[in-house]
Design a protein around this motif. Structure first.
Motif, PDB file in Angstrom:
ATOM      1  N   SER A 180      -4.073   9.896 -10.821  1.00 17.81           N
ATOM      2  CA  SER A 180      -4.312   8.486 -10.488  1.00 17.81           C
ATOM      3  C   SER A 180      -3.525   8.103  -9.237  1.00 17.81           C
ATOM      4  O   SER A 180      -4.031   7.363  -8.384  1.00 17.81           O
ATOM      5  CB  SER A 180      -3.898   7.588 -11.656  1.00 17.81           C
ATOM      6  OG  SER A 180      -4.668   7.868 -12.793  1.00 17.81           O
ATOM      7  N   PHE A 240      -5.351   9.270  -6.190  1.00 20.72           N
ATOM      8  CA  PHE A 240      -6.475   8.376  -5.905  1.00 20.72           C
ATOM      9  C   PHE A 240      -5.983   7.104  -5.212  1.00 20.72           C
ATOM     10  O   PHE A 240      -6.548   6.664  -4.210  1.00 20.72           O
ATOM     11  CB  PHE A 240      -7.214   8.037  -7.210  1.00 20.72           C
ATOM     12  CG  PHE A 240      -8.372   7.109  -7.008  1.00 20.72           C
ATOM     13  CD1 PHE A 240      -9.550   7.558  -6.430  1.00 20.72           C
ATOM     14  CD2 PHE A 240      -8.276   5.780  -7.388  1.00 20.72           C
ATOM     15  CE1 PHE A 240     -10.623   6.701  -6.241  1.00 20.72           C
ATOM     16  CE2 PHE A 240      -9.336   4.912  -7.195  1.00 20.72           C
ATOM     17  CZ  PHE A 240     -10.518   5.377  -6.623  1.00 20.72           C
ATOM     18  N   VAL A 241      -4.911   6.517  -5.723  1.00 18.01           N
ATOM     19  CA  VAL A 241      -4.344   5.305  -5.128  1.00 18.01           C
ATOM     20  C   VAL A 241      -3.793   5.607  -3.736  1.00 18.01           C
ATOM     21  O   VAL A 241      -3.912   4.783  -2.820  1.00 18.01           O
ATOM     22  CB  VAL A 241      -3.270   4.693  -6.055  1.00 18.01           C
ATOM     23  CG1 VAL A 241      -2.536   3.553  -5.377  1.00 18.01           C
ATOM     24  CG2 VAL A 241      -3.915   4.200  -7.346  1.00 18.01           C
ATOM     25  N   ARG A 266      -7.322   0.838   8.083  1.00 21.87           N
ATOM     26  CA  ARG A 266      -8.074  -0.384   8.394  1.00 21.87           C
ATOM     27  C   ARG A 266      -7.184  -1.464   9.011  1.00 21.87           C
ATOM     28  O   ARG A 266      -7.687  -2.373   9.651  1.00 21.87           O
ATOM     29  CB  ARG A 266      -8.748  -0.940   7.139  1.00 21.87           C
ATOM     30  CG  ARG A 266      -9.838  -0.073   6.557  1.00 21.87           C
ATOM     31  CD  ARG A 266     -11.123  -0.185   7.290  1.00 21.87           C
ATOM     32  NE  ARG A 266     -11.589  -1.564   7.220  1.00 21.87           N
ATOM     33  CZ  ARG A 266     -12.530  -2.068   7.988  1.00 21.87           C
ATOM     34  NH1 ARG A 266     -13.108  -1.322   8.878  1.00 21.87           N
ATOM     35  NH2 ARG A 266     -12.891  -3.328   7.875  1.00 21.87           N
ATOM     36  N   PHE A 301      -6.507   4.566   3.386  1.00 16.62           N
ATOM     37  CA  PHE A 301      -7.655   3.870   3.972  1.00 16.62           C
ATOM     38  C   PHE A 301      -7.276   2.443   4.362  1.00 16.62           C
ATOM     39  O   PHE A 301      -7.625   1.976   5.440  1.00 16.62           O
ATOM     40  CB  PHE A 301      -8.835   3.866   2.990  1.00 16.62           C
ATOM     41  CG  PHE A 301     -10.055   3.181   3.533  1.00 16.62           C
ATOM     42  CD1 PHE A 301     -10.767   3.737   4.584  1.00 16.62           C
ATOM     43  CD2 PHE A 301     -10.494   1.994   2.988  1.00 16.62           C
ATOM     44  CE1 PHE A 301     -11.892   3.104   5.098  1.00 16.62           C
ATOM     45  CE2 PHE A 301     -11.605   1.348   3.490  1.00 16.62           C
ATOM     46  CZ  PHE A 301     -12.317   1.914   4.552  1.00 16.62           C
ATOM     47  N   LEU A 302      -6.539   1.767   3.500  1.00 18.36           N
ATOM     48  CA  LEU A 302      -6.105   0.400   3.809  1.00 18.36           C
ATOM     49  C   LEU A 302      -5.216   0.386   5.055  1.00 18.36           C
ATOM     50  O   LEU A 302      -5.396  -0.463   5.940  1.00 18.36           O
ATOM     51  CB  LEU A 302      -5.349  -0.199   2.623  1.00 18.36           C
ATOM     52  CG  LEU A 302      -4.893  -1.638   2.815  1.00 18.36           C
ATOM     53  CD1 LEU A 302      -5.097  -2.428   1.532  1.00 18.36           C
ATOM     54  CD2 LEU A 302      -3.448  -1.708   3.242  1.00 18.36           C
ATOM     55  N   VAL A 350      -4.991   7.767  -1.593  1.00 16.40           N
ATOM     56  CA  VAL A 350      -6.145   7.827  -0.691  1.00 16.40           C
ATOM     57  C   VAL A 350      -6.611   6.410  -0.347  1.00 16.40           C
ATOM     58  O   VAL A 350      -6.890   6.101   0.820  1.00 16.40           O
ATOM     59  CB  VAL A 350      -7.290   8.664  -1.313  1.00 16.40           C
ATOM     60  CG1 VAL A 350      -8.579   8.526  -0.512  1.00 16.40           C
ATOM     61  CG2 VAL A 350      -6.875  10.122  -1.413  1.00 16.40           C
ATOM     62  N   MET A 351      -6.680   5.546  -1.350  1.00 19.62           N
ATOM     63  CA  MET A 351      -7.067   4.150  -1.092  1.00 19.62           C
ATOM     64  C   MET A 351      -6.047   3.471  -0.185  1.00 19.62           C
ATOM     65  O   MET A 351      -6.415   2.710   0.718  1.00 19.62           O
ATOM     66  CB  MET A 351      -7.208   3.378  -2.411  1.00 19.62           C
ATOM     67  CG  MET A 351      -8.395   3.809  -3.220  1.00 19.62           C
ATOM     68  SD  MET A 351      -8.754   2.869  -4.729  1.00 19.62           S
ATOM     69  CE  MET A 351      -7.355   1.897  -5.037  1.00 19.62           C
ATOM     70  N   SER A 352      -4.780   3.738  -0.400  1.00 18.55           N
ATOM     71  CA  SER A 352      -3.720   3.156   0.425  1.00 18.55           C
ATOM     72  C   SER A 352      -3.815   3.640   1.867  1.00 18.55           C
ATOM     73  O   SER A 352      -3.633   2.858   2.806  1.00 18.55           O
ATOM     74  CB  SER A 352      -2.347   3.496  -0.149  1.00 18.55           C
ATOM     75  OG  SER A 352      -2.172   2.871  -1.392  1.00 18.55           O
ATOM     76  N   ALA A 369       0.825  -1.214   0.000  1.00 18.88           N
ATOM     77  CA  ALA A 369       0.000   0.000   0.000  1.00 18.88           C
ATOM     78  C   ALA A 369       0.857   1.261   0.000  1.00 18.88           C
ATOM     79  O   ALA A 369       0.491   2.265  -0.602  1.00 18.88           O
ATOM     80  CB  ALA A 369      -0.932   0.000   1.214  1.00 18.88           C
TER      81      ALA A 369
END
Length: 85
Positions: A39, A42-43, A53, A49-50, A45-47, A24
């Motif tokens: 892009s 965006f990745v 979590r 979040f991961l 932000v996803m990372s 991540a």
């Protein structure tokens, strides 16, 4: 790239959660290199979040209590209340 990162870390250190966290972290960099900054953002932000979590996994990793890939699960003690039912 991200899958290769996960596989290398998972096989080398045998921690799935650590492999996911490292993948991540590197995913936005790979995305920026292969695609564009939008892009990659965006990745990223996803990372983030991961990683958020995985905070329980991070705590277990730091405490040395995170199970390794392929490790046998600990036997759970029998529930004494189950015998009376």
């Amino acid at each position: 790239g991200t899958i290769v990162t996960w596989l290398v870390i998972a096989f080398a250190l045998r921690y799935s959660s650590l492999a996911a966290l490292i993948a991540a972290i590197f995913a936005p960099l790979g995305t920026a290199f292969l695609m564009d900054l939008k892009s990659a953002l965006f990745v990223a932000v996803m990372s983030a979040f991961l990683i958020w979590r995985h905070k329980a996994n991070i705590s277990r990793l730091l405490a040395g209590a995170e199970p390794r890939l392929g490790a046998k699960k600990r036997a759970t003690p029998p529930d004494p209340s189950a015998a009376s039912q």
